[in-house]
Design an enzyme around this catalytic site. Structure first.
Site, PDB file in Angstrom:
ATOM      1  N   GLY A 211       0.689  -1.236  -0.009  1.00  0.00           N
ATOM      2  CA  GLY A 211      -0.106   0.036  -0.081  1.00  0.00           C
ATOM      3  C   GLY A 211       0.900   1.261  -0.087  1.00  0.00           C
ATOM      4  CG  ASN A 212      -0.081   4.928  -1.604  1.00  0.00           C
ATOM      5  OD1 ASN A 212      -0.837   5.523  -0.903  1.00  0.00           O
ATOM      6  ND2 ASN A 212      -0.485   4.031  -2.893  1.00  0.00           N
ATOM      7  CB  ALA A 213       2.111   7.160   3.334  1.00  0.00           C
TER       8      ALA A 213
END
Ligand code: CTP
Length: 425
Positions: A211-213
Protein backbone atom coordinates in the site's frame (compact mmCIF):
# COMPACT_ATOMS: atom_id res chain seq x y z
CA UNK A 1 -27.49 37.16 -2.53
CA UNK A 2 -30.60 36.23 -0.52
CA UNK A 3 -30.21 33.52 2.12
CA UNK A 4 -31.94 30.25 1.25
CA UNK A 5 -35.09 29.46 3.23
CA UNK A 6 -34.91 26.06 4.85
CA UNK A 7 -37.79 24.51 6.81
CA UNK A 8 -36.40 22.09 9.39
CA UNK A 9 -39.09 19.61 10.45
CA UNK A 10 -38.38 17.60 13.57
CA UNK A 11 -40.46 14.57 14.45
CA UNK A 12 -40.60 12.72 17.74
CA UNK A 13 -37.53 10.53 18.07
CA UNK A 14 -34.74 10.48 20.61
CA UNK A 15 -32.39 11.78 17.87
CA UNK A 16 -34.28 15.13 17.91
CA UNK A 17 -31.36 16.53 19.91
CA UNK A 18 -29.10 16.07 16.85
CA UNK A 19 -31.43 18.34 14.87
CA UNK A 20 -30.35 21.21 17.14
CA UNK A 21 -26.76 20.80 15.88
CA UNK A 22 -28.01 20.48 12.30
CA UNK A 23 -29.89 23.76 12.79
CA UNK A 24 -26.69 25.48 13.91
CA UNK A 25 -24.78 24.07 10.91
CA UNK A 26 -27.51 25.22 8.50
CA UNK A 27 -27.37 28.71 9.96
CA UNK A 28 -23.57 28.70 9.80
CA UNK A 29 -23.98 27.89 6.09
CA UNK A 30 -25.97 31.13 5.78
CA UNK A 31 -29.49 29.66 5.60
CA UNK A 32 -32.60 31.18 7.11
CA UNK A 33 -34.14 28.28 9.04
CA UNK A 34 -37.72 27.89 10.27
CA UNK A 35 -38.22 24.95 12.62
CA UNK A 36 -41.45 22.96 12.66
CA UNK A 37 -41.40 20.42 15.49
CA UNK A 38 -44.20 17.90 15.86
CA UNK A 39 -46.01 17.58 19.19
CA UNK A 40 -43.98 14.48 20.04
CA UNK A 41 -40.69 16.18 19.04
CA UNK A 42 -41.46 18.83 21.67
CA UNK A 43 -41.43 16.11 24.34
CA UNK A 44 -37.75 15.54 23.47
CA UNK A 45 -36.53 19.10 22.79
CA UNK A 46 -38.60 22.13 23.79
CA UNK A 47 -39.81 25.13 21.83
CA UNK A 48 -37.36 27.63 23.46
CA UNK A 49 -34.38 25.67 22.05
CA UNK A 50 -35.75 25.82 18.51
CA UNK A 51 -36.72 29.48 18.64
CA UNK A 52 -33.44 30.57 20.27
CA UNK A 53 -31.26 28.60 17.82
CA UNK A 54 -33.27 29.57 14.72
CA UNK A 55 -33.85 33.20 15.69
CA UNK A 56 -37.53 32.83 14.69
CA UNK A 57 -40.74 32.15 16.59
CA UNK A 58 -41.68 28.50 16.34
CA UNK A 59 -45.18 27.52 15.29
CA UNK A 60 -46.16 24.24 16.85
CA UNK A 61 -49.71 23.74 15.62
CA UNK A 62 -52.11 24.83 12.91
CA UNK A 63 -54.43 26.65 15.35
CA UNK A 64 -52.12 29.35 16.73
CA UNK A 65 -52.14 32.51 14.55
CA UNK A 66 -54.68 30.78 12.28
CA UNK A 67 -55.32 34.10 10.48
CA UNK A 68 -51.79 33.76 9.01
CA UNK A 69 -52.59 30.24 7.74
CA UNK A 70 -49.22 29.04 9.08
CA UNK A 71 -48.94 25.77 7.10
CA UNK A 72 -49.14 27.74 3.84
CA UNK A 73 -46.98 30.66 5.05
CA UNK A 74 -44.17 28.40 6.24
CA UNK A 75 -43.97 26.42 3.03
CA UNK A 76 -44.35 29.43 0.71
CA UNK A 77 -41.01 30.46 -0.77
CA UNK A 78 -39.14 27.62 1.00
CA UNK A 79 -36.07 26.42 -0.92
CA UNK A 80 -35.83 23.13 0.96
CA UNK A 81 -37.67 21.14 3.62
CA UNK A 82 -35.52 18.82 5.74
CA UNK A 83 -37.10 16.48 8.27
CA UNK A 84 -34.60 15.11 10.78
CA UNK A 85 -35.28 12.82 12.46
CA UNK A 86 -38.13 11.42 10.38
CA UNK A 87 -39.88 8.72 12.41
CA UNK A 88 -41.63 5.72 10.87
CA UNK A 89 -44.91 7.46 11.66
CA UNK A 90 -43.83 10.68 9.92
CA UNK A 91 -42.73 8.69 6.83
CA UNK A 92 -46.09 6.93 6.75
CA UNK A 93 -48.05 10.17 7.07
CA UNK A 94 -45.90 11.92 4.45
CA UNK A 95 -46.17 8.98 2.04
CA UNK A 96 -49.95 8.89 2.29
CA UNK A 97 -50.58 12.62 2.19
CA UNK A 98 -52.01 12.92 5.69
CA UNK A 99 -52.18 16.47 6.98
CA UNK A 100 -52.97 16.04 10.63
CA UNK A 101 -50.41 18.46 12.05
CA UNK A 102 -48.40 21.53 10.99
CA UNK A 103 -45.41 19.58 9.65
CA UNK A 104 -47.37 17.16 7.45
CA UNK A 105 -49.64 20.01 6.28
CA UNK A 106 -46.53 22.00 5.33
CA UNK A 107 -45.15 18.98 3.44
CA UNK A 108 -48.34 18.97 1.35
CA UNK A 109 -48.09 22.64 0.44
CA UNK A 110 -44.44 22.91 -0.63
CA UNK A 111 -43.11 22.59 -4.16
CA UNK A 112 -39.39 22.76 -3.22
CA UNK A 113 -37.09 19.72 -2.73
CA UNK A 114 -37.80 17.61 0.37
CA UNK A 115 -35.12 15.66 2.23
CA UNK A 116 -36.13 13.15 4.91
CA UNK A 117 -33.61 11.63 7.33
CA UNK A 118 -35.24 8.61 8.97
CA UNK A 119 -34.25 7.38 12.43
CA UNK A 120 -35.90 4.45 14.18
CA UNK A 121 -35.23 0.96 15.47
CA UNK A 122 -33.97 -1.51 12.89
CA UNK A 123 -37.16 -3.59 13.03
CA UNK A 124 -39.26 -0.53 12.17
CA UNK A 125 -36.88 0.54 9.37
CA UNK A 126 -36.94 -2.94 7.85
CA UNK A 127 -40.70 -3.46 8.21
CA UNK A 128 -42.40 -3.90 4.81
CA UNK A 129 -44.74 -0.98 5.62
CA UNK A 130 -41.81 1.41 6.12
CA UNK A 131 -39.95 0.02 3.08
CA UNK A 132 -43.07 0.62 0.94
CA UNK A 133 -43.50 4.16 2.31
CA UNK A 134 -39.85 4.99 1.61
CA UNK A 135 -40.11 3.56 -1.92
CA UNK A 136 -43.25 5.61 -2.59
CA UNK A 137 -41.64 8.82 -1.32
CA UNK A 138 -38.50 8.23 -3.40
CA UNK A 139 -40.60 7.49 -6.47
CA UNK A 140 -42.18 10.91 -5.98
CA UNK A 141 -38.79 12.59 -5.96
CA UNK A 142 -38.32 12.98 -2.21
CA UNK A 143 -34.72 12.39 -1.07
CA UNK A 144 -34.80 9.81 1.71
CA UNK A 145 -31.37 9.41 3.28
CA UNK A 146 -30.46 5.90 4.43
CA UNK A 147 -30.05 5.81 8.21
CA UNK A 148 -26.61 5.14 9.65
CA UNK A 149 -25.73 1.77 11.13
CA UNK A 150 -24.71 1.68 14.78
CA UNK A 151 -25.85 1.88 18.37
CA UNK A 152 -29.55 2.64 18.75
CA UNK A 153 -31.38 4.04 21.75
CA UNK A 154 -31.44 0.85 23.78
CA UNK A 155 -28.75 -1.78 23.95
CA UNK A 156 -29.43 -2.83 20.37
CA UNK A 157 -27.57 -1.73 17.28
CA UNK A 158 -28.11 -1.90 13.51
CA UNK A 159 -29.39 0.33 10.72
CA UNK A 160 -31.64 3.08 12.09
CA UNK A 161 -29.39 5.76 13.61
CA UNK A 162 -29.87 9.32 12.45
CA UNK A 163 -26.68 10.20 10.50
CA UNK A 164 -24.44 12.73 12.24
CA UNK A 165 -25.42 16.39 11.66
CA UNK A 166 -22.29 17.02 9.53
CA UNK A 167 -23.32 14.15 7.24
CA UNK A 168 -26.86 15.50 7.03
CA UNK A 169 -25.43 18.89 6.08
CA UNK A 170 -23.59 17.16 3.21
CA UNK A 171 -26.93 15.74 1.98
CA UNK A 172 -28.51 19.18 2.28
CA UNK A 173 -25.71 20.71 0.23
CA UNK A 174 -26.09 17.98 -2.39
CA UNK A 175 -29.85 18.60 -2.68
CA UNK A 176 -29.29 22.34 -2.87
CA UNK A 177 -26.59 21.88 -5.51
CA UNK A 178 -27.48 24.10 -8.40
CA UNK A 179 -29.15 26.59 -6.07
CA UNK A 180 -26.45 29.17 -5.36
CA UNK A 181 -25.91 29.13 -1.61
CA UNK A 182 -24.81 32.34 0.06
CA UNK A 183 -21.14 33.01 -0.59
CA UNK A 184 -20.67 29.90 -2.70
CA UNK A 185 -20.63 29.78 -6.52
CA UNK A 186 -22.78 27.10 -8.13
CA UNK A 187 -20.43 27.07 -11.10
CA UNK A 188 -20.39 23.26 -11.39
CA UNK A 189 -24.20 22.94 -11.41
CA UNK A 190 -25.28 20.44 -14.03
CA UNK A 191 -21.77 18.99 -14.33
CA UNK A 192 -20.78 15.44 -13.47
CA UNK A 193 -17.40 15.17 -11.83
CA UNK A 194 -15.60 11.90 -11.05
CA UNK A 195 -12.98 12.14 -8.30
CA UNK A 196 -10.60 9.35 -7.32
CA UNK A 197 -9.12 9.41 -3.83
CA UNK A 198 -6.92 7.42 -1.46
CA UNK A 199 -4.24 4.80 -1.88
CA UNK A 200 -4.65 1.55 -3.78
CA UNK A 201 -3.71 -1.77 -2.17
CA UNK A 202 -2.10 -4.54 -4.19
CA UNK A 203 -2.69 -7.96 -2.65
CA UNK A 204 0.14 -10.31 -1.80
CA UNK A 205 -1.97 -12.97 -0.14
CA UNK A 206 -5.40 -12.97 1.56
CA UNK A 207 -4.13 -10.86 4.48
CA UNK A 208 -1.22 -8.80 3.11
CA UNK A 209 -0.88 -6.06 0.55
CA UNK A 210 1.47 -3.39 -0.78
CA UNK A 211 0.00 0.00 0.00
CA UNK A 212 1.03 3.62 0.33
CA UNK A 213 0.77 6.50 2.79
CA UNK A 214 -2.04 8.44 1.06
CA UNK A 215 -4.77 9.50 3.51
CA UNK A 216 -7.26 10.40 0.77
CA UNK A 217 -7.89 13.81 2.37
CA UNK A 218 -7.17 15.82 -0.78
CA UNK A 219 -9.50 13.69 -2.92
CA UNK A 220 -12.27 13.83 -0.31
CA UNK A 221 -11.86 17.63 -0.06
CA UNK A 222 -12.17 17.84 -3.86
CA UNK A 223 -15.32 15.70 -3.85
CA UNK A 224 -16.91 17.83 -1.12
CA UNK A 225 -15.95 21.11 -2.78
CA UNK A 226 -17.29 19.95 -6.17
CA UNK A 227 -20.53 18.79 -4.51
CA UNK A 228 -20.91 22.17 -2.79
CA UNK A 229 -20.38 23.96 -6.11
CA UNK A 230 -23.31 22.10 -7.60
CA UNK A 231 -21.68 19.11 -9.31
CA UNK A 232 -23.09 15.61 -9.30
CA UNK A 233 -20.05 13.89 -7.80
CA UNK A 234 -18.99 10.25 -8.14
CA UNK A 235 -16.20 9.46 -5.70
CA UNK A 236 -14.10 6.40 -6.51
CA UNK A 237 -12.42 5.76 -3.18
CA UNK A 238 -9.47 3.45 -2.60
CA UNK A 239 -8.11 3.18 0.97
CA UNK A 240 -9.04 6.44 2.73
CA UNK A 241 -8.23 7.38 6.32
CA UNK A 242 -10.68 10.24 6.65
CA UNK A 243 -14.48 10.38 6.88
CA UNK A 244 -16.14 9.83 3.52
CA UNK A 245 -18.41 12.61 2.30
CA UNK A 246 -22.18 12.41 2.17
CA UNK A 247 -24.26 13.54 -0.79
CA UNK A 248 -21.97 11.97 -3.38
CA UNK A 249 -22.16 8.69 -5.28
CA UNK A 250 -19.50 6.33 -4.00
CA UNK A 251 -17.64 3.31 -5.40
CA UNK A 252 -15.07 1.61 -3.15
CA UNK A 253 -12.07 -0.05 -4.78
CA UNK A 254 -8.93 -1.87 -3.67
CA UNK A 255 -6.34 -2.35 -6.41
CA UNK A 256 -5.18 -0.21 -9.35
CA UNK A 257 -7.04 -2.58 -11.71
CA UNK A 258 -10.30 -2.13 -9.75
CA UNK A 259 -9.74 1.63 -9.78
CA UNK A 260 -9.30 1.54 -13.56
CA UNK A 261 -12.54 -0.40 -14.01
CA UNK A 262 -14.54 1.90 -11.71
CA UNK A 263 -13.13 5.11 -13.22
CA UNK A 264 -13.58 3.91 -16.81
CA UNK A 265 -17.23 3.12 -16.13
CA UNK A 266 -17.82 6.39 -14.26
CA UNK A 267 -16.34 8.76 -16.87
CA UNK A 268 -18.55 7.58 -19.72
CA UNK A 269 -21.10 10.33 -19.04
CA UNK A 270 -18.93 12.66 -16.93
CA UNK A 271 -17.65 16.15 -17.68
CA UNK A 272 -14.44 15.82 -15.68
CA UNK A 273 -12.16 13.30 -14.02
CA UNK A 274 -9.97 14.46 -11.13
CA UNK A 275 -7.39 11.75 -10.37
CA UNK A 276 -6.28 12.48 -6.82
CA UNK A 277 -5.80 8.79 -5.93
CA UNK A 278 -2.31 7.54 -5.12
CA UNK A 279 -2.20 4.55 -7.45
CA UNK A 280 0.41 1.85 -6.93
CA UNK A 281 2.87 1.70 -9.83
CA UNK A 282 3.73 -1.94 -9.15
CA UNK A 283 1.96 -5.02 -7.83
CA UNK A 284 3.18 -8.50 -6.91
CA UNK A 285 3.17 -10.62 -10.08
CA UNK A 286 1.38 -13.45 -8.29
CA UNK A 287 -1.14 -13.37 -5.49
CA UNK A 288 -1.07 -16.35 -3.16
CA UNK A 289 -4.52 -17.82 -2.60
CA UNK A 290 -3.50 -18.83 0.91
CA UNK A 291 -1.59 -16.99 3.60
CA UNK A 292 2.15 -17.14 2.97
CA UNK A 293 3.72 -19.01 5.93
CA UNK A 294 7.13 -18.31 7.41
CA UNK A 295 7.95 -22.00 7.64
CA UNK A 296 10.88 -23.19 9.73
CA UNK A 297 14.26 -22.41 8.27
CA UNK A 298 12.98 -21.15 4.91
CA UNK A 299 14.49 -18.05 3.33
CA UNK A 300 12.62 -14.76 3.26
CA UNK A 301 10.56 -14.70 0.06
CA UNK A 302 11.63 -12.50 -2.83
CA UNK A 303 8.82 -10.44 -4.33
CA UNK A 304 8.68 -10.05 -8.08
CA UNK A 305 6.76 -6.92 -9.03
CA UNK A 306 5.08 -6.02 -12.29
CA UNK A 307 3.74 -2.67 -13.49
CA UNK A 308 0.13 -1.75 -12.82
CA UNK A 309 -2.00 0.04 -15.36
CA UNK A 310 -1.67 3.85 -15.47
CA UNK A 311 -5.29 4.87 -14.96
CA UNK A 312 -4.79 8.57 -15.66
CA UNK A 313 -2.84 8.06 -18.89
CA UNK A 314 -5.24 5.34 -20.06
CA UNK A 315 -8.34 7.52 -19.62
CA UNK A 316 -6.64 10.67 -20.95
CA UNK A 317 -5.43 8.92 -24.11
CA UNK A 318 -8.59 6.90 -24.69
CA UNK A 319 -11.37 9.37 -23.80
CA UNK A 320 -14.97 8.16 -24.00
CA UNK A 321 -15.90 11.56 -25.49
CA UNK A 322 -13.83 14.61 -26.44
CA UNK A 323 -15.54 16.89 -23.90
CA UNK A 324 -14.11 15.02 -20.89
CA UNK A 325 -11.64 17.22 -19.00
CA UNK A 326 -8.93 15.15 -17.28
CA UNK A 327 -7.08 16.48 -14.24
CA UNK A 328 -4.03 14.65 -12.90
CA UNK A 329 -1.94 15.06 -9.79
CA UNK A 330 1.82 14.82 -9.56
CA UNK A 331 3.84 14.43 -6.41
CA UNK A 332 7.34 15.52 -7.40
CA UNK A 333 10.79 16.08 -5.97
CA UNK A 334 13.68 17.75 -7.75
CA UNK A 335 16.73 15.56 -8.53
CA UNK A 336 19.91 15.52 -10.63
CA UNK A 337 17.95 15.24 -13.87
CA UNK A 338 15.74 18.30 -13.27
CA UNK A 339 13.73 20.41 -10.84
CA UNK A 340 10.09 19.90 -9.84
CA UNK A 341 8.80 22.02 -12.74
CA UNK A 342 10.87 20.06 -15.27
CA UNK A 343 9.47 16.71 -14.03
CA UNK A 344 5.93 18.14 -13.84
CA UNK A 345 6.05 19.31 -17.47
CA UNK A 346 7.29 15.91 -18.58
CA UNK A 347 4.46 14.23 -16.64
CA UNK A 348 1.85 16.56 -18.13
CA UNK A 349 3.02 15.53 -21.62
CA UNK A 350 3.34 11.81 -20.93
CA UNK A 351 0.00 11.49 -19.13
CA UNK A 352 -1.86 13.54 -21.74
CA UNK A 353 -4.09 15.31 -19.19
CA UNK A 354 -5.60 18.79 -19.51
CA UNK A 355 -4.54 20.06 -16.10
CA UNK A 356 -1.84 18.78 -13.76
CA UNK A 357 -1.85 19.67 -10.07
CA UNK A 358 1.73 19.59 -8.87
CA UNK A 359 2.81 19.12 -5.24
CA UNK A 360 6.42 19.60 -4.27
CA UNK A 361 6.88 16.68 -1.85
CA UNK A 362 10.61 17.15 -1.33
CA UNK A 363 10.12 17.35 2.45
CA UNK A 364 7.69 14.40 2.47
CA UNK A 365 5.20 16.63 4.31
CA UNK A 366 2.09 16.20 2.17
CA UNK A 367 1.00 12.63 2.83
CA UNK A 368 -1.45 12.55 5.72
CA UNK A 369 -1.03 16.23 6.53
CA UNK A 370 -3.86 18.76 6.63
CA UNK A 371 -1.89 21.27 4.55
CA UNK A 372 -0.71 21.35 0.97
CA UNK A 373 0.68 23.80 -1.62
CA UNK A 374 0.17 23.26 -5.34
CA UNK A 375 0.76 24.68 -8.81
CA UNK A 376 -1.76 23.89 -11.55
CA UNK A 377 -0.24 23.49 -15.03
CA UNK A 378 -1.92 23.32 -18.43
CA UNK A 379 -0.22 22.19 -21.67
CA UNK A 380 1.26 25.03 -23.73
CA UNK A 381 0.01 25.66 -27.26
CA UNK A 382 1.85 24.00 -30.17
CA UNK A 383 5.09 22.86 -28.56
CA UNK A 384 5.24 25.79 -26.13
CA UNK A 385 6.12 25.09 -22.47
CA UNK A 386 3.26 24.44 -20.04
CA UNK A 387 1.57 27.42 -18.45
CA UNK A 388 0.80 27.82 -14.78
CA UNK A 389 -2.94 28.55 -14.57
CA UNK A 390 -3.29 28.65 -10.76
CA UNK A 391 -1.25 28.22 -7.60
CA UNK A 392 -1.71 28.28 -3.83
CA UNK A 393 0.60 28.97 -0.92
CA UNK A 394 0.65 26.40 1.87
CA UNK A 395 -2.98 26.11 2.86
CA UNK A 396 -5.59 23.53 3.87
CA UNK A 397 -6.71 20.85 1.45
CA UNK A 398 -10.18 22.37 1.03
CA UNK A 399 -8.61 25.65 -0.15
CA UNK A 400 -6.39 23.66 -2.54
CA UNK A 401 -9.52 21.89 -3.79
CA UNK A 402 -11.28 25.22 -4.46
CA UNK A 403 -8.26 26.46 -6.47
CA UNK A 404 -8.17 23.24 -8.52
CA UNK A 405 -11.92 23.54 -9.17
CA UNK A 406 -11.51 27.20 -10.21
CA UNK A 407 -9.06 25.99 -12.87
CA UNK A 408 -11.41 23.14 -13.83
CA UNK A 409 -14.40 25.49 -14.17
CA UNK A 410 -12.32 27.74 -16.40
CA UNK A 411 -11.26 24.77 -18.55
CA UNK A 412 -14.86 23.44 -18.72
CA UNK A 413 -16.15 26.83 -19.85
CA UNK A 414 -15.01 26.00 -23.37
CA UNK A 415 -16.76 22.61 -23.44
CA UNK A 416 -20.43 21.82 -23.90
CA UNK A 417 -22.27 20.27 -20.94
CA UNK A 418 -23.29 16.66 -21.22
CA UNK A 419 -26.89 17.48 -22.01
CA UNK A 420 -25.73 19.82 -24.77
CA UNK A 421 -23.64 17.04 -26.23
CA UNK A 422 -26.38 14.43 -25.96
CA UNK A 423 -29.61 16.23 -26.78
CA UNK A 424 -31.49 12.94 -26.95
CA UNK A 425 -29.73 11.35 -23.98
N1 CTP B 1 -1.67 7.53 -11.64
C1 CTP B 1 -2.52 6.61 -12.23
N2 CTP B 1 -2.15 5.31 -12.35
C2 CTP B 1 -0.94 4.90 -11.90
C3 CTP B 1 -0.07 5.82 -11.30
C4 CTP B 1 -0.45 7.13 -11.18
O1 CTP B 1 -3.61 6.99 -12.64
N3 CTP B 1 -0.62 3.62 -12.02
C5 CTP B 1 -2.10 8.94 -11.57
C6 CTP B 1 -2.26 9.51 -10.18
O2 CTP B 1 -3.60 9.38 -9.73
C7 CTP B 1 -1.90 10.96 -10.38
C8 CTP B 1 -0.88 10.92 -11.52
O3 CTP B 1 -1.07 9.67 -12.15
O4 CTP B 1 -3.02 11.73 -10.83
C9 CTP B 1 0.56 11.05 -11.15
O5 CTP B 1 0.94 10.23 -10.10
P1 CTP B 1 2.48 10.17 -9.61
O6 CTP B 1 2.56 9.13 -8.55
O7 CTP B 1 2.98 11.54 -9.28
O8 CTP B 1 3.18 9.75 -10.92
P2 CTP B 1 3.59 8.39 -11.52
O9 CTP B 1 2.84 8.19 -12.76
O10 CTP B 1 3.45 7.32 -10.51
O11 CTP B 1 5.09 8.66 -11.91
P3 CTP B 1 6.42 8.63 -11.02
O12 CTP B 1 6.09 7.86 -9.78
O13 CTP B 1 7.38 7.97 -11.92
O14 CTP B 1 6.77 10.08 -10.78
Amino acid sequence: MRPLRVVLGVSGGIAAYKAATLLRLLRADGHDVTVVPTASALRFVGEPTWSALSGHPVATDVWTDAHDVPHVQIGRGADLVVVAPATADLLARAAHGLADDLLTSTLLTVTCPVLLAPAMHTEMWEHPATRANVALLRERGVTVVDPAVGRLTGSDSGPGRLPEPEDLLGHVRAVLAGTAAPGRPADLAGRRVVVSAGGTREALDPVRFLGNASSGRQGVALAEAARDRGAEVHLVAAHVETALPSGVRMTRVGSAQELLEAVTAAVVDADALVMAAAVADYRPDTVSGTKIKKGAGTDAPTLRLVRTVDVLATVAHDRPHPGLVVVGFAAETGDDSGDVRHHAEAKLRSKGCDLLVVNDVSGGAVFGSEQNAVHVLAPGRAGQPATEVAATGTTDKRAVAETVLDALVHRLAGTAGRTDRHPLG
